[in-house]
Design a protein around this motif. Structure first.
Motif, PDB file in Angstrom:
ATOM      1  N   ALA B 183       1.512  -3.818  -5.953  1.00 55.37           N
ATOM      2  CA  ALA B 183       1.207  -2.694  -5.957  1.00 55.37           C
ATOM      3  C   ALA B 183       2.176  -1.576  -6.424  1.00 55.37           C
ATOM      4  CB  ALA B 183       0.710  -2.288  -4.334  1.00 55.37           C
ATOM      5  N   ALA B 186       2.529  -1.945 -10.051  1.00 60.88           N
ATOM      6  CA  ALA B 186       1.061  -1.416 -10.876  1.00 60.88           C
ATOM      7  C   ALA B 186       1.386   0.353 -10.826  1.00 60.88           C
ATOM      8  CB  ALA B 186      -0.002  -1.786 -10.175  1.00 60.88           C
ATOM      9  N   ASP B 192      -2.477   6.397 -11.752  1.00 64.45           N
ATOM     10  CA  ASP B 192      -3.922   6.613 -11.578  1.00 64.45           C
ATOM     11  C   ASP B 192      -4.605   5.511 -11.851  1.00 64.45           C
ATOM     12  OD1 ASP B 192      -3.636   9.361 -11.670  1.00 64.45           O
ATOM     13  OD2 ASP B 192      -4.181   9.881 -13.634  1.00 64.45           O
ATOM     14  N   THR B 193      -4.253   4.425 -12.731  1.00 68.44           N
ATOM     15  CA  THR B 193      -5.014   3.212 -12.762  1.00 68.44           C
ATOM     16  C   THR B 193      -4.686   2.331 -11.323  1.00 68.44           C
ATOM     17  OG1 THR B 193      -4.788   3.445 -15.150  1.00 68.44           O
ATOM     18  CG2 THR B 193      -5.495   1.390 -14.223  1.00 68.44           C
ATOM     19  N   ALA B 194      -3.726   2.308 -10.881  1.00 72.27           N
ATOM     20  CA  ALA B 194      -3.280   1.763  -9.855  1.00 72.27           C
ATOM     21  C   ALA B 194      -4.424   2.264  -8.540  1.00 72.27           C
ATOM     22  CB  ALA B 194      -1.910   1.745  -9.279  1.00 72.27           C
ATOM     23  N   GLY B 195      -4.371   3.542  -8.454  1.00 76.58           N
ATOM     24  CA  GLY B 195      -5.455   4.245  -7.603  1.00 76.58           C
ATOM     25  C   GLY B 195      -6.888   3.582  -7.913  1.00 76.58           C
ATOM     26  N   LEU B 196      -7.236   3.424  -9.008  1.00 78.97           N
ATOM     27  CA  LEU B 196      -8.533   3.208  -9.414  1.00 78.97           C
ATOM     28  C   LEU B 196      -8.728   1.882  -9.189  1.00 78.97           C
ATOM     29  CD1 LEU B 196      -9.170   4.706 -13.008  1.00 78.97           C
ATOM     30  CD2 LEU B 196     -10.032   5.549 -10.942  1.00 78.97           C
ATOM     31  N   MET B 197      -7.725   1.009  -9.030  1.00 76.74           N
ATOM     32  CA  MET B 197      -7.816  -0.522  -8.401  1.00 76.74           C
ATOM     33  C   MET B 197      -7.694  -0.570  -7.016  1.00 76.74           C
ATOM     34  SD  MET B 197      -8.312  -2.026 -11.095  1.00 76.74           S
ATOM     35  CE  MET B 197      -8.994  -0.650 -12.155  1.00 76.74           C
ATOM     36  N   GLY B 198      -7.547   0.535  -6.173  1.00 77.00           N
ATOM     37  CA  GLY B 198      -7.746   0.440  -4.786  1.00 77.00           C
ATOM     38  C   GLY B 198      -6.246   0.328  -4.260  1.00 77.00           C
ATOM     39  N   VAL B 199      -5.305   0.940  -4.894  1.00 81.79           N
ATOM     40  CA  VAL B 199      -4.111   0.800  -4.435  1.00 81.79           C
ATOM     41  C   VAL B 199      -3.849   2.289  -3.685  1.00 81.79           C
ATOM     42  CG1 VAL B 199      -1.429   0.954  -4.875  1.00 81.79           C
ATOM     43  CG2 VAL B 199      -2.965  -0.732  -6.114  1.00 81.79           C
ATOM     44  N   ASP B 200      -3.496   2.526  -2.690  1.00 79.03           N
ATOM     45  CA  ASP B 200      -3.049   3.691  -1.952  1.00 79.03           C
ATOM     46  C   ASP B 200      -1.652   4.394  -2.483  1.00 79.03           C
ATOM     47  OD1 ASP B 200      -2.282   6.043  -0.412  1.00 79.03           O
ATOM     48  OD2 ASP B 200      -3.118   4.988   1.383  1.00 79.03           O
ATOM     49  N   VAL B 201      -1.630   5.013  -3.618  1.00 75.71           N
ATOM     50  CA  VAL B 201      -0.465   5.534  -4.321  1.00 75.71           C
ATOM     51  C   VAL B 201       0.367   6.251  -3.361  1.00 75.71           C
ATOM     52  CG1 VAL B 201       0.254   6.889  -6.417  1.00 75.71           C
ATOM     53  CG2 VAL B 201      -1.873   5.287  -6.487  1.00 75.71           C
TER      54      VAL B 201
END
Lengths: 236, 308
Positions: B183, B186, B192-201
């Motif tokens: 995480a 990523a 942004d994309t990490a967030g779109l994959m479900g990562v709590d940024v």
């Protein structure tokens, strides 16, 4: 009740009023396409659904759950995952790691393993390159990876932002065939495209977006036959 | 020859301590592209906390039994890491997160401000003079057991390696293999994309500061036990070295930060020994400027271009 519903959504970039009351509904099992020219607000719509942008007014809901106001990772957990514009694969991670990132918020190990099989079945090219860094893939392979990665979240609604962008025509056809297959396997799809002809070819229904407003919506084949749509978006 | 080997050993100890601090710079830069100027000061606070724990709370002196010292040092390392991790996370929450979407200069200035705040807290509590502790680690030359008396490898130097090397290895393993590590990578590449994959940024960024702070705390403990002295502006000198290490290795690149730190450790040791200690900081600055001018990507910087 629609599975995914946007109701009178207004989104701003600073002072720019990018979405001016967009209402879209996507029924369970459909492919719905959102068509419009550059800057019409297509990506903005998807970014608003995914929580990267917050609507200043209006609601986004999935079934009976409100999505507006939630953060991106929460929206993924509820079952909406996006393959963003420009692919945005994690270039310094391997293909396999990219797919793992797609399944980030899931816990069921056996289901994740079977989903790996599923996406490798849909995209055999990725299976050959599983240990390769995503940044070294060709544009088409990266697009496949971006879609596969979003599928790894096992979403109820898959948001696809310009999956045909920058790809050779033969690859575009391949990608659209795969989108159809994904839909037939049970995933609802909201597809944003500039390639209106291809998009209307596989979609059930379509919305036409112009400067932040929905100007027309109809069944996909009717839109494809509509003279105004033809002139503006289908190059004839 | 002996002198060169001796200098090398000293350089290695320096370098390992720098590495722990350098990783904190590189981790944070990697994930939010911020040079966290307060990081050296978190390290300084780590050494102050360790000093307080060792001589104040636990009352360790040279007379304490070796077994007790081992236990206490282990406890001090853990406590200090926990405290500095908390401090670092708090700094992120208060001084950087509110500026996440502001122009890049804003969090940078905020970081410099945090650095002053931390230094002045230390100045207020510990005063302007050097603070020192008893030498609690035995000062025997381990090489004398194998008949070498011309080169010294002290117990302290081994201690530095015993603490730092497992932390460095554990850290690389963590980032490469665990879910949280992925995480972090990523988020570093594309938040942004990490967030779109479900990562709590936000959580991932906070976690990065937590790790960076913990490593800086461990480095603080090691440094106080190694040098027996700390001072309110220690973070400047160490921060300069650690930051230069991170830049030399390629900022954002973790193995690079360790490599850079090992090189910087040697530069410090050889400059102290063969040039003059007064010149060492100037030489480090020259290295920093040289890298920025001639090879801004550093030794192991970004080899693979991100394709859009």
């Amino acid at each position: 009740m629609a599975l995914l519903e946007l109701n009178d959504v207004h989104t701003y970039y600073g002072a720019i009023h990018a979405l001016r009351g967009v209402s879209i509904s996507v029924e369970d099992g459909e492919i719905v396409t959102l068509i419009g020219s550059n800057g019409a607000g297509k990506s903005t719509t998807l970014r608003t659904i995914s929580g990267l942008l917050r609507p200043r007014q209006g609601t986004v809901s999935l079934g009976d759950k409100r999505l507006d106001g939630l953060r991106p990772h929460q929206i993924v957990q509820l079952g909406v995952c996006q393959s963003p514009e420009g692919r945005r694969v994690f270039a310094r991670m391997t293909v396999h790691e990219n797919l793992e990132m797609g399944a980030f918020s899931r816990k069921e190990k056996t289901k994740i393993a079977s989903d790996f099989e599923r996406v490798y079945g849909l995209f055999p090219r990725l299976k050959e390159r599983t240990a390769q860094r995503a940044g070294t893939l060709s544009g088409g392979e990266q697009q496949m990876l971006a879609i596969a990665r979003a599928l790894m979240a096992a979403p109820r609604v898959l948001l696809l932002d310009e999956p045909s962008m920058g790809l050779a025509p033969i690859l575009v056809e391949q990608i659209f065939e795969i989108i159809k297959t994904i839909n037939q396997q049970g995933t609802t799809v909201l597809l944003v495209e500039q390639n209106a002809l291809m998009a209307l070819g596989i979609a059930n229904r379509g919305y036409i977006l112009q400067t932040g407003e929905i100007v027309l919506t109809d069944d996909a084949h009717k839109l494809a036959a509509n003279p105004e749509v033809k002139r503006a978006y289908l190059g004839g | 020859m002996d002198q060169i080997v001796q200098t090398f050993i000293i350089g290695l100890s320096n370098g390992l301590i720098f590495a722990l601090v350098a990783l904190g710079y590189s981790l944070v830069y990697g994930i939010i592209e911020l040079i966290n100027f307060a990081h050296g000061d978190v390290f300084m606070l780590g050494s102050m906390i360790a000093l307080l724990l060792i001589s104040g709370v636990f009352g360790v002196t040279a007379a304490t039994s070796p077994l007790m010292i081992v236990i206490i040092v282990a406890a001090v390392i853990l406590i200090t890491m926990a405290v500095t991790a908390t401090i670092n996370v708090t700094i992120e929450r208060l001084a950087y997160r509110p500026l996440r979407n502001a122009p890049k200069l804003a969090p940078l200035i905020s970081a410099i401000g945090m650095s002053f705040v931390l230094q002045n807290i230390a100045l207020l509590i510990a005063g302007p003079a050097n603070k020192s502790i008893d030498n609690v680690l035995p000062s025997v030359n381990l090489l004398s057991y194998i008949g070498v008396n011309t080169v010294e490898l002290s117990f302290r130097q081994v201690f530095v390696a015993v603490v730092t090397v497992p932390l460095l290895i554990g850290m690389s393993w963590f980032v490469a293999k665990t879910k949280q590590g992925k995480a972090m990578r990523a988020t570093a590449q594309d938040p942004d994309t990490a967030g779109l994959m479900g990562v709590d940024v936000n959580r991932t960024i906070a976690f990065t500061f937590l790790i960076g702070g913990a490593l800086a705390g461990a480095a603080g403990v090691v440094q106080i036990l190694y040098n027996n002295v700390t001072v309110w502006n220690l973070g400047f000198r160490f921060g300069l070295n650690a930051f230069t290490s991170a830049v030399l290795g390629g900022i954002g690149n973790l193995p690079g930060a360790v490599l850079g730190a090992l090189v910087l450790g040697q530069i410090n040791a050889f400059s102290d020994r063969y040039v003059a200690a007064n010149w060492t900081n100037a030489i480090v600055f020259m290295v920093l400027i040289g890298v920025l001018v001639f090879k801004p990507t550093g030794l192991l910087g970004q080899q693979l271009a991100d394709r859009a």
